[in-house]
Design a protein around this motif. Structure first.
Motif, PDB file in Angstrom:
ATOM      1  N   GLU A  64       0.828  -1.208   0.000  1.00 63.97           N
ATOM      2  CA  GLU A  64       0.000   0.000   0.000  1.00 63.97           C
ATOM      3  C   GLU A  64       0.862   1.258   0.000  1.00 63.97           C
ATOM      4  O   GLU A  64       0.565   2.216  -0.734  1.00 63.97           O
ATOM      5  CB  GLU A  64      -0.949   0.019   1.213  1.00 63.97           C
ATOM      6  CG  GLU A  64      -2.005  -1.049   1.198  1.00 63.97           C
ATOM      7  CD  GLU A  64      -1.560  -2.382   1.801  1.00 63.97           C
ATOM      8  OE1 GLU A  64      -2.385  -3.300   1.845  1.00 63.97           O
ATOM      9  OE2 GLU A  64      -0.387  -2.522   2.214  1.00 63.97           O
ATOM     10  N   GLU A  65       1.912   1.271   0.793  1.00 60.22           N
ATOM     11  CA  GLU A  65       2.817   2.425   0.829  1.00 60.22           C
ATOM     12  C   GLU A  65       3.456   2.635  -0.537  1.00 60.22           C
ATOM     13  O   GLU A  65       3.568   3.768  -1.021  1.00 60.22           O
ATOM     14  CB  GLU A  65       3.899   2.231   1.890  1.00 60.22           C
ATOM     15  CG  GLU A  65       3.384   2.299   3.310  1.00 60.22           C
ATOM     16  CD  GLU A  65       4.449   1.920   4.320  1.00 60.22           C
ATOM     17  OE1 GLU A  65       5.590   2.434   4.226  1.00 60.22           O
ATOM     18  OE2 GLU A  65       4.147   1.100   5.212  1.00 60.22           O
ATOM     19  N   GLN A  66       3.899   1.555  -1.180  1.00 60.25           N
ATOM     20  CA  GLN A  66       4.527   1.673  -2.494  1.00 60.25           C
ATOM     21  C   GLN A  66       3.522   2.121  -3.544  1.00 60.25           C
ATOM     22  O   GLN A  66       3.841   2.932  -4.402  1.00 60.25           O
ATOM     23  CB  GLN A  66       5.162   0.344  -2.918  1.00 60.25           C
ATOM     24  CG  GLN A  66       6.009   0.461  -4.165  1.00 60.25           C
ATOM     25  CD  GLN A  66       7.186   1.393  -3.990  1.00 60.25           C
ATOM     26  OE1 GLN A  66       8.028   1.192  -3.133  1.00 60.25           O
ATOM     27  NE2 GLN A  66       7.249   2.444  -4.794  1.00 60.25           N
ATOM     28  N   CYS A  67       2.294   1.626  -3.461  1.00 63.12           N
ATOM     29  CA  CYS A  67       1.258   2.034  -4.420  1.00 63.12           C
ATOM     30  C   CYS A  67       0.959   3.522  -4.306  1.00 63.12           C
ATOM     31  O   CYS A  67       0.822   4.208  -5.332  1.00 63.12           O
ATOM     32  CB  CYS A  67      -0.017   1.221  -4.213  1.00 63.12           C
ATOM     33  SG  CYS A  67       0.089  -0.466  -4.809  1.00 63.12           S
ATOM     34  N   VAL A  68       0.844   4.029  -3.087  1.00 61.74           N
ATOM     35  CA  VAL A  68       0.562   5.459  -2.906  1.00 61.74           C
ATOM     36  C   VAL A  68       1.738   6.285  -3.425  1.00 61.74           C
ATOM     37  O   VAL A  68       1.545   7.290  -4.117  1.00 61.74           O
ATOM     38  CB  VAL A  68       0.242   5.786  -1.430  1.00 61.74           C
ATOM     39  CG1 VAL A  68       0.164   7.297  -1.203  1.00 61.74           C
ATOM     40  CG2 VAL A  68      -1.069   5.128  -1.010  1.00 61.74           C
ATOM     41  N   ALA A  69       2.966   5.861  -3.115  1.00 62.25           N
ATOM     42  CA  ALA A  69       4.149   6.584  -3.596  1.00 62.25           C
ATOM     43  C   ALA A  69       4.222   6.568  -5.123  1.00 62.25           C
ATOM     44  O   ALA A  69       4.497   7.597  -5.753  1.00 62.25           O
ATOM     45  CB  ALA A  69       5.412   5.981  -2.985  1.00 62.25           C
ATOM     46  N   ASP A  70       3.966   5.411  -5.728  1.00 57.22           N
ATOM     47  CA  ASP A  70       3.986   5.321  -7.192  1.00 57.22           C
ATOM     48  C   ASP A  70       2.887   6.187  -7.799  1.00 57.22           C
ATOM     49  O   ASP A  70       3.109   6.879  -8.800  1.00 57.22           O
ATOM     50  CB  ASP A  70       3.829   3.870  -7.654  1.00 57.22           C
ATOM     51  CG  ASP A  70       5.106   3.048  -7.537  1.00 57.22           C
ATOM     52  OD1 ASP A  70       6.153   3.593  -7.117  1.00 57.22           O
ATOM     53  OD2 ASP A  70       5.051   1.847  -7.867  1.00 57.22           O
ATOM     54  N   ALA A  71       1.696   6.154  -7.219  1.00 52.31           N
ATOM     55  CA  ALA A  71       0.587   6.961  -7.738  1.00 52.31           C
ATOM     56  C   ALA A  71       0.890   8.449  -7.646  1.00 52.31           C
ATOM     57  O   ALA A  71       0.519   9.225  -8.530  1.00 52.31           O
ATOM     58  CB  ALA A  71      -0.701   6.630  -6.984  1.00 52.31           C
ATOM     59  N   ASP A  72       1.594   8.851  -6.596  1.00 50.45           N
ATOM     60  CA  ASP A  72       1.977  10.257  -6.446  1.00 50.45           C
ATOM     61  C   ASP A  72       2.883  10.687  -7.601  1.00 50.45           C
ATOM     62  O   ASP A  72       2.712  11.766  -8.164  1.00 50.45           O
ATOM     63  CB  ASP A  72       2.669  10.454  -5.099  1.00 50.45           C
ATOM     64  CG  ASP A  72       2.841  11.913  -4.731  1.00 50.45           C
ATOM     65  OD1 ASP A  72       1.832  12.649  -4.730  1.00 50.45           O
ATOM     66  OD2 ASP A  72       3.984  12.315  -4.433  1.00 50.45           O
ATOM     67  N   VAL A  73       3.829   9.844  -7.972  1.00 46.34           N
ATOM     68  CA  VAL A  73       4.712  10.141  -9.102  1.00 46.34           C
ATOM     69  C   VAL A  73       3.916  10.182 -10.405  1.00 46.34           C
ATOM     70  O   VAL A  73       4.089  11.091 -11.222  1.00 46.34           O
ATOM     71  CB  VAL A  73       5.857   9.103  -9.202  1.00 46.34           C
ATOM     72  CG1 VAL A  73       6.613   9.255 -10.513  1.00 46.34           C
ATOM     73  CG2 VAL A  73       6.802   9.239  -8.011  1.00 46.34           C
ATOM     74  N   ILE A  74       3.045   9.210 -10.601  1.00 49.34           N
ATOM     75  CA  ILE A  74       2.235   9.185 -11.816  1.00 49.34           C
ATOM     76  C   ILE A  74       1.424  10.475 -11.924  1.00 49.34           C
ATOM     77  O   ILE A  74       1.297  11.041 -13.018  1.00 49.34           O
ATOM     78  CB  ILE A  74       1.335   7.932 -11.846  1.00 49.34           C
ATOM     79  CG1 ILE A  74       2.204   6.674 -11.982  1.00 49.34           C
ATOM     80  CG2 ILE A  74       0.322   8.014 -12.975  1.00 49.34           C
ATOM     81  CD1 ILE A  74       1.459   5.376 -11.739  1.00 49.34           C
TER      82      ILE A  74
END
Length: 135
Positions: A64-74
């Protein structure tokens, strides 16, 4: 919930923009506690908020932490005009300094993506760099 709240401190007068991930965890805890959200889930959401920033070298211990971080970059890749607004309007940088700031930010963001997301976005990232920064 982490995706929804990750930038909750950005539009507020709660603290400095550079520390919005820290202030955001405080706001998140207060809000979710008031809403009687389960305590163990509050901790997970707070970690998503705290660890979402690509510019901070914080570990991402859950998917979940990685998904939120990746989505922030996207989202940064989808809102490039807002990055230029930041550097020219809010930071008052020169044209060349602002351009370099945005280029480096996108590069840092891309390099902080999870390997799978980086692979998926490689062509998109290269196209953005080519269009905006290759003379």
């Amino acid at each position: 919930m982490g995706a929804l709240l990750h930038d909750i401190a950005m539009p507020s007068e709660y603290g400095e923009r550079e520390q919005h991930h820290i202030y955001g965890t405080e706001i998140t805890e207060q809000l979710l506690t008031e809403l009687n959200y389960p305590k163990e889930r509050i901790e997970h959401v707070k970690n998503c908020v705290l660890n979402h920033r690509g510019s901070k070298d914080r570990p991402r211990n859950t998917i979940e932490e990685q998904c939120v971080a990746d989505a922030d970059v996207i989202a940064h890749f989808d809102c490039i005009p807002s990055l230029f607004s930041l550097v020219y309007k809010e930071m008052n940088l020169s044209i060349s300094d602002g351009k370099e700031y945005v280029r480096k930010k996108l590069e840092r963001d891309y390099n902080k993506l999870s390997p799978r997301t980086r692979e998926i976005l490689e062509n998109r990232y290269n196209n953005i760099i080519d269009v905006l920064f290759v003379n």
